[in-house]
Design an enzyme around this catalytic site. Sequence first.
Site, PDB file in Angstrom:
ATOM      1  N   SER A 153       0.317  -1.278   0.181  1.00 38.56           N
ATOM      2  CA  SER A 153      -0.033   0.354  -0.234  1.00 38.56           C
ATOM      3  C   SER A 153       0.959   1.273  -0.403  1.00 38.56           C
ATOM      4  CB  SER A 153      -0.928  -0.287   1.402  1.00 38.56           C
ATOM      5  OG  SER A 153      -2.364   1.306   1.193  1.00 38.56           O
ATOM      6  N   ASP A 374      -9.008  -5.819  -5.941  1.00 37.30           N
ATOM      7  CA  ASP A 374      -8.232  -4.673  -5.401  1.00 37.30           C
ATOM      8  C   ASP A 374      -8.919  -2.956  -5.552  1.00 37.30           C
ATOM      9  OD1 ASP A 374      -7.513  -2.347  -2.936  1.00 37.30           O
ATOM     10  OD2 ASP A 374      -5.654  -2.205  -4.346  1.00 37.30           O
ATOM     11  N   HIS A 430      -6.663  -6.091  -1.226  1.00 35.70           N
ATOM     12  CA  HIS A 430      -5.469  -4.375  -1.144  1.00 35.70           C
ATOM     13  C   HIS A 430      -4.552  -4.794  -0.213  1.00 35.70           C
ATOM     14  CE1 HIS A 430      -3.718  -1.131  -1.356  1.00 35.70           C
ATOM     15  NE2 HIS A 430      -4.273  -0.661   0.222  1.00 35.70           N
TER      16      HIS A 430
END
Length: 453
Positions: A153, A374, A430
């Site tokens: 991320s 995601d 994610h």
Amino acid sequence: MKPQSQYYHLQPKNHVKKINNLVFSGVFLLVISSGVIESQSIVKTLPGFVGDLPFILETGYIGVGESNDVQWFYYFVESEGNPEKDPLMLWLTAGPGCSALTTLVSETGPIIFNKANSTLEKPILEINPDRWIQWLVDHPKFLNNPFYLGGDSYNGILVPMVLQEIYNGNEVGEEPQIKIKGYMLGNPLTDRRGDYNSRITFAHRVALLSDMIYESAEENCHGEFLNVDPKNSLCMHDLQIVYKCIERINKKYILDPVCDTSNTFKNSHLLRRGLSSLNKTAMNMLLLPQVKRQWCRGDNTLSTVWANQKDVRKALRINEEYDEIKWVPCNESLTFDYGKEAISYTNNVLSSVAYHKQLTYKNCRALIYSGDHDMVVPYVGTLNWIESINLILTNDWRPWFVDKQVAGYTMKYSTRNYNLTFATIKGGGHITSLYKPKESLSMVIRWLSDNAL
């Protein structure tokens, strides 16, 4: 609590190797060369886990800055395989500002919460069968281990910058010399504008937007969905339709329902009474009703309750001077909306593509992977910036397998002494280890062993 971080090591299991888990913050890598470690200790038991821990868990603090007035807390889990030779991995927790504890007990660490049997009043831990399970100046025995830097991320911004500093330090002879081999990034935020714009393209590809809606928005907005001219009425109208289609979609994993945990925090006896009464409540668990509930994926309620118990803090060797500071999964003050004034260092760099480009001149391996469900950082945006750094495609798009089933798709690029593997994880979100832990682990093990996916 102070900021936290982790590390990982490789371990064999069922004739494959795993990564043992350690986690540090980005600042830690700059501290490695200073050799300042304030404290460290071995944790043998943890509340909620029956018996002694079947792995070596070390926690401690590292001093940051010239006067060491900031202390960073870390977790280190030694390899259950061959610690002297297994790769050492520094895994950075994203956010920005999120705690390494979340990774340790919810994602790739050696233990996870048993959600089927846990309640808010009594969180229960168990061994993570798909765990990733390493430390340098004060742990010189690991100096000869191959070193990898990883994160997901937001760390798509941080990792290539820190990695460049490590290479620079090695080249000018800084000690200790780190045997850096490469890096891996999962669903990495890399270029804020490009990654954001790719959400609309992704939504169309997965049938959240019709051809007509997408094509009209693409034409009227000229492919720019973030920095939109408010005078462009046609674009603004199209985007209203787009947002209406996707506003109730779980961006982290488009197949999951939107999960609101706010009521849990508002109504929980443990959290409503505040931190000072939390420890008292923890000692009187039997007086409270044992409420079972369905847990959302990525729900940090159990972590929050568990980490704020006095016996847990004592077991993890948290300094007593932080007793009145409540542990939270992420420091929300560091969140930022694109287009607004940056409130912290976390938004000084809006794109790390240039740093990736610089790394192509190093002797370096890279693994970039994306969960294909995601919509926070869609794979289409990641592929766009990979193609922009002008690598040579050496292996085109093909499936890769786990247990003879398609686990995702992969491509490989190279230039000079640099090579990059891109992979999707089919059905991943994610944070891919939350959704596809077995496939994520298999991918990492193969890549670290320099085997093709």
